[in-house]
Design an enzyme around this catalytic site. Structure first.
Site, PDB file in Angstrom:
ATOM      1  N   CYS A 139       2.102 -21.704  -2.467  1.00 17.39           N
ATOM      2  CA  CYS A 139       2.267 -21.346  -1.055  1.00 17.39           C
ATOM      3  C   CYS A 139       1.924 -22.512  -0.135  1.00 17.39           C
ATOM      4  O   CYS A 139       1.845 -22.346   1.084  1.00 17.39           O
ATOM      5  CB  CYS A 139       1.424 -20.119  -0.708  1.00 17.39           C
ATOM      6  N   ASN A 199       0.623 -21.332 -10.914  1.00 13.29           N
ATOM      7  CA  ASN A 199       0.680 -20.711  -9.588  1.00 13.29           C
ATOM      8  C   ASN A 199      -0.690 -20.853  -8.924  1.00 13.29           C
ATOM      9  O   ASN A 199      -1.417 -19.873  -8.760  1.00 13.29           O
ATOM     10  CB  ASN A 199       1.084 -19.239  -9.730  1.00 13.29           C
TER      11      ASN A 199
END
EC number: 2.1.1.-
Length: 415
Positions: free
Chosen positions: A371, A344
């Site tokens: 993201c 992540n």
């Protein structure tokens, strides 16, 4: 929707209307813009929908590339809706308040699909149907930072204008993306400052985080969270984040995001390696998947917090270590003993060292949550080969009404 590669031959000469450039955007592109072309220039437009004719105020130029905002709509799309925010599109925070939220999700899915195809088609990688996780598009943020400044003696408090460090004051009713408790806290702080009961803040920012219904200082206090999640049975997990530590900002989607990760990670792993592990949230939710968990994170405060968090949840067989994944190599023996990876990373994507280790080690599979879909797909294009398949792509809209979104992908070895 037309792809970015379509329609270039339909470019025309620039027209001037009331001192502004008249443009007709043809497609959606990344970062919340639509794109228009003249004979020699390319324009990226905010607040414009493909097919409309718009008067455009230009804000930025780089060679033949221009960025601007549609100030008046001459030909209006049937997809346009009135903005529910008085400072859109001046404010740089949101990108899609001129279309419905359902349309925004459609646009984001289209952009993700186009990026996947652009990077992976030459490798003949089959792209699965994109799944979408979304929630309430209003009041979702559990963390926020507003910009502070002065114009003469007038206090400014809000967000930056598009392509500028000029501050656009928050509307009286507050920001639509923030919970009412947080909007009230910002307004109350500024009100007390005006009254003189609070010292005028010399800082250029004011940051808060939401803990339940309580608003606390982001940089000065740790915060406690709890969620009920199905993994697979319903279970309540608790975790703390140190002052200034990273957390997922969408309070409505943390549980669905964790549940999706749990669904995608195979059972009975001998060891799971987690990179960019933060304060250990994923480990808490997925510990039943493995007998051993190893997490790496650059922040020593977050590593110590991760160790405390697993103990808070009655977990003892997780280990977390401090490591700068940009500059340092991962211990090879520990990596080779990890059958599945979870990553992540920040918006910049995987470091070269992590990517090289991933390619060299070739785990049975990995899950990558990011993201920034462009760096995620870039990294996938460097790793994926004939031995691996892309088995799941899920768009998680952590950031409604903005240009950003989260993506989870699962990669595994072919049978």
């Amino acid at each position: 929707m037309k792809s970015d590669s379509e329609g270039h031959k339909s470019s025309s000469k620039i027209q001037i209307h009331k001192g502004k450039i008249l443009l007709k955007p043809r497609s959606w592109v990344n970062l919340g813009y639509s794109i228009a072309n003249s004979e020699k220039e390319t324009f990226f437009l905010k607040n414009a929908i493909p097919g409309e004719t718009v008067d455009t105020v230009l804000l930025k130029r780089s060679g033949s590339l221009f960025w601007g905002v549609a100030s008046e709509i001459q030909e209006v799309s049937s997809e346009r809706i009135p903005s529910d925010c008085s400072i859109f599109p001046r404010c740089g925070g949101c990108s899609y308040r001129h279309v419905s939220y359902q349309k925004e999700l459609e646009i984001k899915k289209f952009l993700l699909q186009e990026t996947l195809e652009h990077f992976l088609s030459k490798k003949h990688i089959q792209i699965p149907e994109i799944e979408i996780l979304s929630g309430d598009p209003n009041g979702y943020r559990n963390t926020a930072q507003i910009q502070l400044g002065f114009a003469g003696n007038q206090r400014l408090a809000g967000f930056y204008e598009e392509f500028s460090h000029s501050i656009v004051n928050l509307p009286e009713e507050g920001c639509k993306n923030l919970p009412q408790e947080m909007n009230f806290a910002f307004a109350e702080f500024l009100k007390q400052e005006v009254k003189g009961s609070k010292q005028i803040l010399k800082s250029k920012t004011l940051s808060f985080r939401l803990e339940g219904t309580k608003v606390i200082s982001y940089k000065k206090k740790s915060v406690s969270f709890s969620e009920n999640i199905r993994i697979p049975e319903l279970k309540r997990i608790v975790w703390e984040i140190p002052a200034g530590g990273f957390s997922q900002v969408n309070r409505y989607l943390i549980a669905p995001w964790l549940e999706k990760i749990f669904e995608l990670v195979p059972n009975n792993q001998n060891r799971i390696l987690e990179l960019y592990c933060g304060s250990g949230l994923i480990a808490i939710a997925l510990k039943s998947k493995t007998t051993s968990w190893l997490g790496y994170e650059i922040s020593s405060d977050c590593v110590q917090q991760a160790k405390r968090n697993v103990l808070l949840n009655g977990i003892s067989s997780c280990d977390f270590k401090t490591l700068n994944l940009e500059t340092d190599w991962i211990d090879s023996e520990e990596v080779l003993n990890s059958s599945f990876w979870i990553m992540n990373p920040p918006r910049a994507g995987l470091s070269k060292k992590v990517l090289q280790t991933l390619i060299k080690t070739s785990p049975n599979g990995f899950l990558y949550s990011s993201c920034n879909h462009t760096t995620l797909v870039r990294d996938l294009s460097l790793f994926l080969n004939k031995d691996y398949k892309l088995s799941n792509v899920t768009l998680v809209d952590f950031f409604p009404r903005t240009k950003h979104f989260e993506v989870i992908v699962k990669v595994e070895k072919k049978d």
